[in-house]
Design a protein around this motif. Structure first.
Motif, PDB file in Angstrom:
ATOM      1  N   PRO A  20       0.741  -1.306  -0.042  1.00 51.67           N
ATOM      2  CA  PRO A  20       0.195  -0.124   0.053  1.00 51.67           C
ATOM      3  C   PRO A  20       0.714   1.235  -0.077  1.00 51.67           C
ATOM      4  O   PRO A  20       0.461   2.318  -0.468  1.00 51.67           O
ATOM      5  CB  PRO A  20      -0.896  -0.171   1.229  1.00 51.67           C
ATOM      6  CG  PRO A  20      -0.853  -1.717   1.565  1.00 51.67           C
ATOM      7  CD  PRO A  20       0.595  -2.217   1.232  1.00 51.67           C
ATOM      8  N   ILE A  21       2.012   1.394   0.352  1.00 49.74           N
ATOM      9  CA  ILE A  21       2.770   2.582   0.487  1.00 49.74           C
ATOM     10  C   ILE A  21       2.909   3.301  -0.827  1.00 49.74           C
ATOM     11  O   ILE A  21       2.580   4.548  -0.971  1.00 49.74           O
ATOM     12  CB  ILE A  21       4.270   2.096   1.173  1.00 49.74           C
ATOM     13  CG1 ILE A  21       4.151   1.798   2.474  1.00 49.74           C
ATOM     14  CG2 ILE A  21       5.144   3.581   0.962  1.00 49.74           C
ATOM     15  CD1 ILE A  21       5.464   1.254   2.944  1.00 49.74           C
ATOM     16  N   GLY A  22       3.308   2.534  -1.883  1.00 48.40           N
ATOM     17  CA  GLY A  22       3.317   3.270  -3.100  1.00 48.40           C
ATOM     18  C   GLY A  22       2.065   3.126  -3.842  1.00 48.40           C
ATOM     19  O   GLY A  22       1.698   3.949  -4.819  1.00 48.40           O
ATOM     20  N   GLY A 171      -3.207  11.950   4.422  1.00 46.28           N
ATOM     21  CA  GLY A 171      -2.432  12.382   3.591  1.00 46.28           C
ATOM     22  C   GLY A 171      -0.958  11.437   3.329  1.00 46.28           C
ATOM     23  O   GLY A 171      -0.947  10.391   3.824  1.00 46.28           O
ATOM     24  N   MET A 172      -0.025  12.191   2.790  1.00 44.29           N
ATOM     25  CA  MET A 172       1.007  11.389   2.305  1.00 44.29           C
ATOM     26  C   MET A 172       2.220  11.367   3.448  1.00 44.29           C
ATOM     27  O   MET A 172       3.196  10.194   3.304  1.00 44.29           O
ATOM     28  CB  MET A 172       1.880  12.239   1.019  1.00 44.29           C
ATOM     29  CG  MET A 172       1.161  11.903  -0.198  1.00 44.29           C
ATOM     30  SD  MET A 172       1.649  10.344  -0.847  1.00 44.29           S
ATOM     31  CE  MET A 172       3.293  10.197  -0.886  1.00 44.29           C
ATOM     32  N   VAL A 173       2.159  12.167   4.431  1.00 53.21           N
ATOM     33  CA  VAL A 173       3.347  11.940   5.168  1.00 53.21           C
ATOM     34  C   VAL A 173       3.473  10.726   5.975  1.00 53.21           C
ATOM     35  O   VAL A 173       4.602  10.229   5.974  1.00 53.21           O
ATOM     36  CB  VAL A 173       3.010  12.988   6.351  1.00 53.21           C
ATOM     37  CG1 VAL A 173       4.191  12.962   7.767  1.00 53.21           C
ATOM     38  CG2 VAL A 173       3.116  14.729   5.807  1.00 53.21           C
ATOM     39  N   PRO A 174       2.471   9.867   6.461  1.00 55.95           N
ATOM     40  CA  PRO A 174       2.593   8.393   7.065  1.00 55.95           C
ATOM     41  C   PRO A 174       3.258   7.734   5.983  1.00 55.95           C
ATOM     42  O   PRO A 174       4.135   6.917   6.556  1.00 55.95           O
ATOM     43  CB  PRO A 174       1.523   8.161   7.556  1.00 55.95           C
ATOM     44  CG  PRO A 174       0.689   9.497   7.815  1.00 55.95           C
ATOM     45  CD  PRO A 174       1.206  10.354   6.752  1.00 55.95           C
ATOM     46  N   LEU A 175       2.933   7.951   4.927  1.00 58.43           N
ATOM     47  CA  LEU A 175       3.510   6.863   3.658  1.00 58.43           C
ATOM     48  C   LEU A 175       4.846   7.110   3.563  1.00 58.43           C
ATOM     49  O   LEU A 175       5.479   6.224   3.315  1.00 58.43           O
ATOM     50  CB  LEU A 175       2.572   7.029   2.542  1.00 58.43           C
ATOM     51  CG  LEU A 175       0.997   6.698   2.432  1.00 58.43           C
ATOM     52  CD1 LEU A 175       0.525   6.815   1.259  1.00 58.43           C
ATOM     53  CD2 LEU A 175       1.017   5.242   2.900  1.00 58.43           C
ATOM     54  N   MET A 176       5.140   8.408   3.613  1.00 56.24           N
ATOM     55  CA  MET A 176       6.691   8.803   3.171  1.00 56.24           C
ATOM     56  C   MET A 176       7.383   8.297   4.450  1.00 56.24           C
ATOM     57  O   MET A 176       8.594   7.826   4.176  1.00 56.24           O
ATOM     58  CB  MET A 176       6.887  10.325   3.282  1.00 56.24           C
ATOM     59  CG  MET A 176       5.954  10.985   2.049  1.00 56.24           C
ATOM     60  SD  MET A 176       6.096  12.586   1.766  1.00 56.24           S
ATOM     61  CE  MET A 176       7.761  12.975   1.857  1.00 56.24           C
ATOM     62  N   VAL A 177       7.256   8.483   5.734  1.00 57.02           N
ATOM     63  CA  VAL A 177       7.933   7.838   6.881  1.00 57.02           C
ATOM     64  C   VAL A 177       7.719   6.386   6.859  1.00 57.02           C
ATOM     65  O   VAL A 177       8.873   5.892   6.834  1.00 57.02           O
ATOM     66  CB  VAL A 177       7.180   8.211   8.269  1.00 57.02           C
ATOM     67  CG1 VAL A 177       7.772   7.637   9.440  1.00 57.02           C
ATOM     68  CG2 VAL A 177       6.901   9.791   8.406  1.00 57.02           C
ATOM     69  N   LEU A 178       6.675   5.658   6.427  1.00 59.56           N
ATOM     70  CA  LEU A 178       6.900   4.223   6.520  1.00 59.56           C
ATOM     71  C   LEU A 178       7.724   3.794   5.332  1.00 59.56           C
ATOM     72  O   LEU A 178       8.762   2.872   5.514  1.00 59.56           O
ATOM     73  CB  LEU A 178       5.492   3.638   6.126  1.00 59.56           C
ATOM     74  CG  LEU A 178       4.475   3.640   7.262  1.00 59.56           C
ATOM     75  CD1 LEU A 178       3.133   3.075   6.960  1.00 59.56           C
ATOM     76  CD2 LEU A 178       5.009   2.397   8.365  1.00 59.56           C
ATOM     77  N   GLY A 179       7.661   4.494   4.327  1.00 58.14           N
ATOM     78  CA  GLY A 179       8.796   4.364   3.133  1.00 58.14           C
ATOM     79  C   GLY A 179      10.036   4.331   3.640  1.00 58.14           C
ATOM     80  O   GLY A 179      11.054   3.440   3.122  1.00 58.14           O
ATOM     81  N   VAL A 184      15.367   1.635   4.827  1.00 64.86           N
ATOM     82  CA  VAL A 184      16.576   1.395   5.672  1.00 64.86           C
ATOM     83  C   VAL A 184      16.573  -0.401   6.227  1.00 64.86           C
ATOM     84  O   VAL A 184      17.572  -0.881   6.054  1.00 64.86           O
ATOM     85  CB  VAL A 184      16.441   2.329   6.983  1.00 64.86           C
ATOM     86  CG1 VAL A 184      17.547   1.806   7.817  1.00 64.86           C
ATOM     87  CG2 VAL A 184      16.650   3.713   6.382  1.00 64.86           C
ATOM     88  N   LEU A 185      15.353  -0.699   6.486  1.00 67.47           N
ATOM     89  CA  LEU A 185      15.287  -2.129   7.007  1.00 67.47           C
ATOM     90  C   LEU A 185      15.596  -3.071   5.427  1.00 67.47           C
ATOM     91  O   LEU A 185      16.288  -3.998   5.640  1.00 67.47           O
ATOM     92  CB  LEU A 185      13.918  -2.404   7.291  1.00 67.47           C
ATOM     93  CG  LEU A 185      13.642  -1.761   8.664  1.00 67.47           C
ATOM     94  CD1 LEU A 185      12.055  -2.081   9.137  1.00 67.47           C
ATOM     95  CD2 LEU A 185      14.463  -2.121   9.899  1.00 67.47           C
TER      96      LEU A 185
END
Length: 204
Positions: A20-22, A171-179, A184-185
């Motif tokens: 779902p992130i993208g 909005g986009m902010v949580p998706l950007m943070v998750l991405g 990094v992982l």
């Protein structure tokens, strides 16, 4: 490799590369001018195409890799390289959304591209699924990989059903943070798999 290990490594990877992130922002953008029933039909059509694409890619890709006689250590290193490079690329590149025609997109065509391919069935995601499947030996292990991929596709359907609400409310902010976190992982796991593959090659 036991089931818990396969799920623990593969699930976060596919969530980042095929999940779902993208998908949420892309679906919201390309279906913005469609009504509710049409969006629902597009979401269902998208997951059907994506599931079929994943299954065919795995069956064909694994058969080719097995016929080439590639060693298990090489497959592990290849998976690690894909993970590391795609994660670095996603971190460095700026996210974009597809252009929507002025007269509105064709719902049937939209379900195929850009939603099913390449947003869900991304080249890097499919590459990882194929390599994981080919590197495992038992039928149960291979079935676990396909089950994880199927779970991600099912999750994508749910994400598309709430995509417009999500973008308007959260909005986009949580998706950007998750991405960023999953990126990094993914780099770390990619490096670990490269080292594991080199160790396997040295032991052999």
């Amino acid at each position: 490799m036991d089931t818990a290990t396969i799920v623990g490594k593969l699930l976060p990877l596919l969530f980042n590369m095929m999940g779902p992130i993208g998908l949420i922002p892309v679906f919201a953008a390309v279906t913005a001018r469609m009504d509710g029933p049409t969006r629902k039909a597009v979401a269902l059509r998208t997951v059907l195409f994506a599931a079929t694409g994943v299954l065919l890619a795995v069956l064909i890709g694994e058969a080719i890799l097995q016929s080439w006689g590639i060693s298990n250590s090489s497959l592990v290193v290849a998976a690690g390289v894909i993970l590391a490079l795609t994660a670095v690329r996603s971190v460095l590149m700026t996210a974009t959304t597809p252009a929507v025609p002025e007269d509105g997109p064709d719902p049937k065509a939209t379900a195929v591209r850009p939603l099913a391919f390449p947003t869900i069935v991304s080249p890097q995601g499919i590459g990882v699924v194929i390599i994981f499947t080919a590197s495992l030996t038992t039928g149960a292990e291979k079935a676990t990989v396909l089950a994880v991929a199927a779970a991600i596709v099912a999750l994508d359907y749910g994400a598309m059903r709430i995509a417009h609400w999500f973008m308007a409310t959260i909005g986009m902010v949580p998706l950007m943070v998750l991405g960023a976190v999953f990126g990094v992982l993914q780099v770390a796991l990619g490096v670990e798999m490269i080292l594991d593959g080199l160790s396997l090659a040295g032991a052999g």
